[in-house]
Design an enzyme around this catalytic site. Structure first.
Site, PDB file in Angstrom:
ATOM      1  N   GLY A  18     -36.447  10.365  20.733  1.00 36.06           N
ATOM      2  CA  GLY A  18     -37.432  11.227  21.369  1.00 36.06           C
ATOM      3  C   GLY A  18     -37.391  11.055  22.864  1.00 36.06           C
ATOM      4  N   ASP A 244     -38.790  22.103  16.930  1.00 37.55           N
ATOM      5  CA  ASP A 244     -37.895  21.906  18.071  1.00 37.55           C
ATOM      6  C   ASP A 244     -36.860  23.015  18.192  1.00 37.55           C
ATOM      7  OD1 ASP A 244     -36.446  21.052  15.826  1.00 37.55           O
ATOM      8  OD2 ASP A 244     -36.131  19.018  16.565  1.00 37.55           O
ATOM      9  N   GLY A 413     -28.503  18.903  22.834  1.00 37.19           N
ATOM     10  CA  GLY A 413     -27.756  17.706  23.203  1.00 37.19           C
ATOM     11  C   GLY A 413     -26.337  17.679  22.695  1.00 37.19           C
TER      12      GLY A 413
END
Length: 500
Positions: A18, A244, A413
């Site tokens: 996180g 997310d 990412g």
């Protein structure tokens, strides 16, 4: 669009780590800085795999404190996003009922056939539009049915999805944000509410579920106790696009109405936005799902096992005393010109943690392929298999919607794995526009700005992202060599599925 400079806080919880991000929005551009990062590691307690919720809430408060030190001011707002499907139960006095269970826990093993015996799969999909995966909330709750007691039926406890649970303990207000609730398999996407049919046929009490709120809604402020603990005023807390992936998709920097995206991380979520859910038999057969997006959009997408495969390889090698970094893994893969073995990343055999290199080797052996032996071969096998899966999914999207995609957008990412981006461009034969890396945080923050009245539309959000973060473009190299590989990949995937 307003001119006021905003300093906002986004807490973004992934399935393995996180981060808390400081966002500064000047009315035209968004600037991001990471102020706190932490591991998100599950805990095996007895026979059950749990999320460490107390630690996750502690890290949220640590990040808020770090925000104050970094910015020297109170944030204009705070919002939390997390992965989907998982939840906690809160009783009438606000106490957490047990520790939230991890979606990879074994309690849902064998549950899907039991539920489908009374609620056939095609009927469930026709009601919810959600791909039936064994970790979906509906199956988790069905696995718990023998544990239910009278307090659930009496409405003395409520289910809160992970971002809603974190928001509840900040504000004391209970609600379910729509995008995170849409991952559950419990909503009617036509009515945009909990499905009375699903609840009735599964025996779930309506009182278990809180009221739904749209992404970009201010849901109270910090409680007096939390504000005093953090030495802040009662800062507004926003229900952003709390799933997310929904926040990441809101930050895809395109104005193309039918842009195909890949939100790339532990999972690779590949799809396109639509105005209405696509709930055809073909969509179900190809394992597509219809999740909610910001501004009333539907995210028609496929859940693909993404960099989880490499994360688990890395973890296994480290347990065996052979530590390796992700950059080194990419370089090892580059040292192998091509893979001669492939896996289907959707295969259920890769879902649980543990022994991933051996699972990949076993898959290759039972499908009549040479098993990759070295680390380099294993990594290359995973990356090429992901690129081939993206090509397959792209073709399915184009057939479902009846158009050709001009390019692919990759965010998250996972785009730091530049080899995967290039392999995707090569295999698909399309340019890949990669960026931003922190798409989830950007979407989270800009939806906060929308909630505060600073941004009016999704188009504006995407233009701000395009103006704020320069993408990397990967042009496709000759894709002819991939045609044979793609044919082999499809044959291998079908043979593996038929052999299960």
């Amino acid at each position: 669009m307003g001119n006021r400079s905003l300093a906002m806080l986004a807490a973004d919880y992934g399935a393995s780590s996180g981060r808390v991000m400081l966002g500064r929005f000047d009315g035209r551009r968004l600037a991001l800085s990471e102020i706190h990062r932490f591991a998100n590691e599950p805990v095996q307690l007895g026979e059950t795999l749990h999320w460490d919720f107390l630690r996750l809430f502690h890290e949220l408060k640590t990040g808020i404190r770090a925000f104050g030190r970094e910015s020297g001011e109170a944030p204009a707002s705070i919002a939390v996003d997390t992965w989907g499907v998982d939840f906690g139960l809160v009783d009438a006095k606000g106490r957490l009922v047990g520790h939230p269970v991890h979606y990879r826990d074994a309690r849902t093993d064998g549950v899907m056939p039991e539920l489908f015996a009374q609620y056939p799969e095609h009927e469930l999909f026709a009601t919810t539009g959600i791909q039936p995966l064994q970790f979906n909330t509906i199956f988790q709750l069905y696995a718990m049915r023998e544990e239910w007691d009278a307090r659930f039926a009496r409405g003395e406890a409520q289910l809160l999805f992970m971002p809603d649970l974190l928001r509840y303990y900040l504000t004391g207000e209970r609600s379910a944000e729509y995008t995170i609730a849409s991952t559950s398999g419990l909503l009617d996407p036509q009515r945009r509410d909990w499905s009375s049919e699903v609840l009735t046929r599964t025996g779930l009490p309506r009182q278990l579920f809180p009221e739904l709120v749209e992404p970009g809604t201010v849901c109270g402020g910090l409680t007096e106790a939390v504000a005093e603990e953090l030495r802040l005023p009662r800062v507004p807390v926003v229900a952003t696009a709390s799933h997310d992936t929904a926040s990441a998709v809101a930050a895809v920097p395109t104005q193309h109405e039918q842009a195909v995206f890949i939100s790339c991380g532990t999972w690779s979520l590949m799809g396109v936005e639509t105005e209405r859910p696509i709930m055809t038999e073909q969509a179900r057969d190809w394992s597509f799902t219809n999740e909610a997006g910001a501004f009333g959009k539907i995210r028609l997408l496929k859940n693909i096992m993404g960099l989880w495969l490499l994360q688990e390889c890395k973890r296994q090698w480290e347990l065996e005393g052979e530590p390796i970094g992700y950059a080194e893994m990419v370089e090892l893969a580059r040292s192998v010109p091509r893979s001669d073995s492939y896996i289907d990343p959707e295969d259920a055999g890769f879902l649980a943690p543990g022994g991933m290199p051996q699972r990949i080797q076993s898959y290759c052996a039972r499908t009549g392929q040479r098993s990759p032996q070295s680390k380099a071969e294993l990594i290359r096998c995973v990356l090429e298999s992901l690129a081939l899966k993206f090509r397959q999914t792209l073709g399915e999207i184009e057939q479902l919607l009846g158009y050709r995609a001009p390019q692919l957008y990759m965010v998250g990412g996972g785009i730091q794995n530049t080899l995967l981006c290039q392999l995707t461009a090569d295999c698909a034969g399309l340019p890949v526009i990669a960026g931003p890396v922190e798409a989830t945080a950007a979407g989270n923050l800009l939806l906060q700005a929308h909630a505060l009245g600073e941004i009016g539309s999704l188009r504006e959000i995407r233009q701000i992202v395009a103006d704020s973060f320069a993408p990397t473009v990967y042009e496709p190299r000759s894709s002819e060599q991939w045609d044979d590989a793609y044919g082999r990949f499809l044959r291998i995937s079908r043979a593996a599925a038929e052999g299960q």
